[in-house]
Design a protein around this motif. Structure first.
Motif, mmCIF file in Angstrom:
data_model
loop_
_atom_site.group_PDB
_atom_site.id
_atom_site.type_symbol
_atom_site.label_atom_id
_atom_site.label_comp_id
_atom_site.label_asym_id
_atom_site.label_seq_id
_atom_site.Cartn_x
_atom_site.Cartn_y
_atom_site.Cartn_z
ATOM 1 N N PHE A 18 -59.166 -6.379 -50.528
ATOM 2 C CA PHE A 18 -58.838 -6.433 -49.105
ATOM 3 C C PHE A 18 -60.089 -6.532 -48.242
ATOM 4 O O PHE A 18 -60.103 -7.264 -47.242
ATOM 5 C CB PHE A 18 -58.016 -5.213 -48.697
ATOM 6 N N VAL A 19 -61.145 -5.827 -48.611
ATOM 7 C CA VAL A 19 -62.394 -5.902 -47.849
ATOM 8 C C VAL A 19 -62.996 -7.301 -47.961
ATOM 9 O O VAL A 19 -63.440 -7.885 -46.971
ATOM 10 C CB VAL A 19 -63.388 -4.819 -48.324
ATOM 11 N N ALA A 23 -61.435 -10.138 -48.596
ATOM 12 C CA ALA A 23 -60.614 -11.111 -47.878
ATOM 13 C C ALA A 23 -60.813 -10.991 -46.375
ATOM 14 O O ALA A 23 -60.860 -11.999 -45.669
ATOM 15 C CB ALA A 23 -59.150 -10.917 -48.229
ATOM 16 N N SER A 24 -60.953 -9.768 -45.883
ATOM 17 C CA SER A 24 -61.170 -9.620 -44.439
ATOM 18 C C SER A 24 -62.544 -10.134 -44.030
ATOM 19 O O SER A 24 -62.698 -10.709 -42.950
ATOM 20 C CB SER A 24 -60.985 -8.167 -44.020
ATOM 21 N N LEU A 25 -63.544 -9.953 -44.880
ATOM 22 C CA LEU A 25 -64.865 -10.493 -44.561
ATOM 23 C C LEU A 25 -64.886 -12.017 -44.657
ATOM 24 O O LEU A 25 -65.635 -12.676 -43.930
ATOM 25 C CB LEU A 25 -65.917 -9.896 -45.488
ATOM 26 N N THR A 58 -62.531 -13.967 -43.742
ATOM 27 C CA THR A 58 -61.895 -14.565 -42.571
ATOM 28 C C THR A 58 -62.803 -14.595 -41.355
ATOM 29 O O THR A 58 -62.425 -15.154 -40.329
ATOM 30 C CB THR A 58 -60.597 -13.814 -42.209
ATOM 31 N N ALA A 112 -60.273 -16.486 -48.568
ATOM 32 C CA ALA A 112 -59.601 -15.210 -48.310
ATOM 33 C C ALA A 112 -58.278 -15.149 -49.054
ATOM 34 O O ALA A 112 -57.935 -14.133 -49.679
ATOM 35 C CB ALA A 112 -59.390 -15.020 -46.810
#
Length: 130
Positions: A63-64, A66-68, A70, A123
């Motif tokens: 999750f970290v 994928a958020s980075l 984006t 992501a």
């Protein structure tokens, strides 16, 4: 379950009307024993369950990451704004080169948008492929 009474709580926004001195709250119902004891039947007890730490850490890292990934979509938006801002300035300075400047602006828009789509694709790959 026959010796336990289940009373529905009112749907009052300010709080339930039922007395909770001798009972347990379970979602929107209160369970009371007629003799006043506060033990739950075995069917209503929840047992503590744990999961593998490695799987939890891997999920958090996914999750970290994928958020980075984006963040590149925001960079793409900044790039598109810069390209069309430069198009307007270039057209204001020399209107005779309108067609050539516009073709360069479309090329810059396409490259900037492609970088944003690549970061979004990475992501989604991090979220759903691994």
């Amino acid at each position: 379950m026959a010796k336990y009474h289940v009373n529905e709580l009112t749907k009052d926004a300010f709080g339930p009307v039922a007395d909770k001195r001798n009972g347990f709250w379970l979602s929107r119902t209160i369970i009371r024993s007629p003799c006043g004891s506060t033990t739950l039947p075995t069917a209503l007890k929840r047992h503590l369950s744990t999961s593998c730490r490695r799987r939890d850490v891997d999920t958090a890292a996914k999750f970290v990451g994928a958020s980075l990934a984006t963040i590149g979509v925001g960079g793409s938006g900044l790039g598109i704004g810069t390209v069309f801002g430069a198009l307007i300035i270039g057209y204001a300075r020399n209107p005779t080169l309108k067609q050539q400047i516009f073709s360069y602006a479309i090329l810059g828009f396409a490259l900037s948008e492609a970088m944003g789509l690549f970061s979004l694709m990475m992501a989604f790959l991090m979220l759903f492929a691994f």
